[in-house]
Enzyme design. Structure first.
Site, short mmCIF file in Angstrom:
data_model
loop_
_atom_site.label_atom_id
_atom_site.label_comp_id
_atom_site.label_asym_id
_atom_site.label_seq_id
_atom_site.Cartn_x
_atom_site.Cartn_y
_atom_site.Cartn_z
N SER A 1 0.83 -1.21 0.00
CA SER A 1 0.00 0.00 0.00
C SER A 1 0.86 1.25 0.00
O SER A 1 0.35 2.34 -0.25
CB SER A 1 -0.88 0.06 1.25
N HIS B 1 -2.21 -2.67 -6.16
CA HIS B 1 -2.71 -2.33 -4.83
C HIS B 1 -4.22 -2.51 -4.77
O HIS B 1 -4.98 -1.69 -5.29
CB HIS B 1 -2.30 -0.88 -4.48
N GLU C 1 -5.26 0.08 -7.73
CA GLU C 1 -4.22 1.03 -8.13
C GLU C 1 -3.10 0.21 -8.76
O GLU C 1 -2.54 -0.69 -8.11
CB GLU C 1 -3.66 1.79 -6.93
N ASN D 1 -3.93 6.62 -0.65
CA ASN D 1 -3.47 6.70 0.73
C ASN D 1 -2.63 7.94 0.99
O ASN D 1 -2.59 8.45 2.11
CB ASN D 1 -2.69 5.43 1.11
#
Ligand code: 3H9
Length: 674
Positions: free
Chosen positions: A407, A428, A440, A478
């Protein structure tokens, strides 16, 4: 404007054929062609019946969405549908592919409908923040009844031809390879039928109980959206008003939605999602690699969820764990998830068995030697990942793609330990990986174009919405989320409560706020595990074992049903930190929470774009819609910033001590877009 609708004579039947790739959207030229084709058929005494069909992959997939918001051209769709229905000769719709939206409405304007078994029919306008605006809300209930019409209009999922036939929406399901011939034969059968069955001449009785039950059953799903209720109201009007008055009501309701911000946002996301699949700077002729078997390392929650995506798409998976009990637990959870879906009717029992039999559990990495793609989903630690990729480099066959589900970590650093950095990519997934739609795809500095193309194509196969991201801490989602969290923590110190901050976010339309999210994911995630080292509120909670929902205590207290209540203990902890920091408690307004938590998130998105870690602003929006539950009716953070006004966002950032991104400032100053 060339006419995309040609006519062909088959003795006494006139066939109108639309050829407007890719999806036969009902743009101005198609509408004009249809109208003039019908008029030609009506005027020609030797024509006894008319068939409407489409070339290419589908019957009309709807109005041309690219025309929305632009000055009208040619006959409007409502008029065209009226012209079809008014024909004094039978008109038969011959449907294949997807008869959606305006396409469904054209079919409903026809006197009869035939379809191949694989066809689907539906009114998905609600998903664009709209309603069927060419008579669909008035004709559908008159043919299929209030219950199905509500479902089709307000939820928007299309139904297969078989179900449509049971509901009277399709008159005959015809041969899969003989649509045109069967439609012509059908047209001849009904050529002499009079009166012609016109949907507008039918009646449908009010069913207030069904409407009330439908509203109640879907209240949660519809929360925040304008369009579902507008669809329901139109269907209700079909039961209360004469057809023409119902049509006028529908028209007004359609225009109101069309001019509103929600539909603009939802249409933006429709195109953004499709745009996201396009990879910039891909050399011409790049061909994806074939993927016949996938390897997954780690059978925990993440690895198991990842494996399920491929199994559900019919791609065999080898799953590797280090210990037998973990492997058994992991495969057991996969089976349990499938069985739960089967119990809900989403899978047939034989599909569960097929998926499970395509899963090969193993305790040895060597079992991955025949995989075309290997995805690691192990502990988030650079040394662990590097060691693993070193091993994979020796085990994987030449040309196999090596993917990490990290991540945050640097894909380039991971790739560098292999002798094949071009084959390394980030994939991801978001938790739960078998449910969340976002993927992702992290493009490393050396990731080969065909590797990227393969993963993006594969994403479609496993029904994910994939977005290309660059190598940056936290990638797109994130990295932006971190800004929201920093701001939320600061707000706690100033006087806002977790409950107030979360309420502002859920009020905004997010499924949960920052502290609800922390409690769900685990307050202890990423914690240094030293209870004596307490540097912030989160450390204090973790040190006390307030690890979130799993401990029935986190930022909230939870009862046995996991219902949260604000925690007096957490209030004390916050108070304590505030006192130590010498800060005064003050009232924080909801508006300030929006500005302080969401403007920096937008700003970070702008920085990510400037640095080239996202291909386009709409990709950032897609990440937030599909990965974090940003309300689709607000169009994603970058789109939303536009509706807030970029100038307002810049001023808000400056007011709260942030430096606005260069691109954000420039766009605000020029009145442009991100
Ligand atoms: C409506 O009908 C309003 C009326 O009630 C009232 C009027 C008064 N228009 O999805 P794909 C493009 S509202 C323009 O990748 P698939 C799409 O952008 C409409 N363009 O293919 C893409 O372009 P590109 C109600 C459209 O095979 C290309 O076609 N109808 C439209 O995965 C291929 O699309 C809907 O909401 C359109 N209507 O899926 C249906 N539709 O290649 C919307 C598609 O440049 N469409 N494009 O990226 C769909 O759900 C899917 O496209 C469909 C095909 C299932 C048809």
């Amino acid at each position: 404007m060339t006419n995309p609708v040609r006519t062909e004579r088959h003795d006494d039947v006139l066939v109108l054929i639309s050829d407007s790739p890719p999806v036969n959207a009902l743009g101005a030229a198609v509408r004009e062609g249809l109208e003039s084709g019908i008029k030609q058929g009506v005027a020609d005494a030797s024509v006894k019946a008319i068939v409407i069909r489409c070339d290419g992959r589908t019957f009309f997939a709807g109005a041309d969405i690219t025309e929305f918001g632009k000055p009208p051209r040619g006959p409007d769709l409502r008029t065209v549908v009226d012209t079809i229905e008014a024909s004094d000769k039978p008109v038969v719709a011959a449907i294949h592919g997807t008869a959606l939206g305006g396409g469904c409405e054209v079919a409903l304007g026809c006197h009869y409908r035939v379809a191949v078994p694989s066809a689907v029919i539906g009114t998905p306008e609600v998903k664009l923040g709209l309603l069927p605006g060419a008579g669909g809300t008035q004709r559908l209930p008159r043919i299929a009844g209030v219950g199905l019409a509500l479902q089709m209009c307000a939820v928007g999922d299309p139904i297969p031809a078989g179900k449509a036939a049971e509901a009277g929406l399709i008159d005959r399901v015809v041969g899969p390879d003989s649509l045109e011939a069967d439609a012509i034969a059908f047209a001849r059968e009904v050529a002499g039928e009079r009166p012609l069955p016109r949907a507008s001449e039918r009646e449908v009785r009010p069913d207030p109980e069904a409407v009330a039950a439908f509203r109640k059953a879907n209240a949660r799903k519809f929360r925040g959206f304008d369009a579902p209720e507008a669809n329901i109201a139109c269907v209700e009007k079909a039961t209360e008003l004469p057809f023409r008055e119902g049509l006028d009501y529908e028209r007004q309701a359609f225009m109101k939605l069309m001019m509103g911000s929600q539909s603009a946002a939802q249409r933006h996301i429709f195109f953004a999602e499709r745009q996201a699949a396009k990879i910039e700077n891909l050399p011409d002729g790049t061909k994806p690699r074939p993927i016949a078997r996938v390897g997954v390392i780690g059978a925990g929650t993440m690895g198991g969820g990842i494996a399920m995506n491929f199994l559900s798409a019919g791609i065999p998976v080898t799953i590797v764990e280090m210990a037998q009990d973990a492997l058994d637990r992991g495969t057991g959870v996969i089976r349990k998830n499938y069985e739960a879906s089967a119990a809900k009717g989403r899978f047939k029992p034989e599909q569960v068995e097929a998926a499970m039999s395509a899963l090969t559990p193993s305790l040895s990495l060597d079992a991955l030697g025949d995989c075309d793609l290997i995805i690691e989903a192990v502990y988030e630690n650079m040394d662990v990942k590097k060691e693993l990729f070193g091993k994979l480099d020796r085990i994987a066959k030449p040309g196999a793609i090596l993917a990490s589900n990290t991540s945050y970590l640097d894909i380039d650093e991971i790739a560098a330990v292999t002798g094949r950095p071009g084959d390394v990519v980030g994939m991801h997934f978001f938790s739960p990986a078998n449910v969340m739609k976002l993927l992702e795809v992290v493009r490393g500095a050396k990731t080969a174009p065909d590797v990227l193309a393969t993963v993006m194509e594969l994403a479609k196969k496993i029904r994910k919405v994939a977005v290309v991201a660059g190598v940056t801490h936290g990638f797109i989602g994130n990295r932006m989320l971190a800004q929201r969290q920093i701001a939320a923590n600061e707000l706690l110190m100033e006087g806002a409560t977790p409950d107030q901050i979360d309420r502002v976010h859920t009020g905004f339309g997010m499924p949960m706020g920052p502290f609800q999210m922390a409690d769900l994911a685990g307050v202890d995630i990423g914690w240094h595990r030293d209870p004596t080292r307490i540097e912030n509120i989160r450390d204090a909670l973790a040190a006390e074992g307030r690890w979130g929902q799993k401990k029935q205590a986190g930022f909230y207290d939870y009862d046995d049903q996991r219902r949260p209540t604000p925690s007096p203990r957490v209030a004390e902890i916050i108070e304590d930190f505030r006192a130590k920091a010498g800060k005064q408690k003050r009232d924080v307004t909801d508006q300030e929470i929006v500005e302080r938590t969401l403007y920096p998130l937008v700003n970070e998105g702008a920085l990510i774009l400037e640095e080239g870690h996202a291909q386009r602003a709409s990709d950032v929006d897609v990440v937030w819609i599909y990965g974090y539950g940003w309300p689709v009716y607000r169009g994603g953070p970058m789109f939303w910033a536009g509706t807030e006004g970029l100038g307002t966002v810049v001023a808000g950032l400056e007011k709260h001590g942030h430096t606005p991104a260069r691109s954000l400032k420039a766009a605000a100053a020029s009145g442009g877009k991100l």
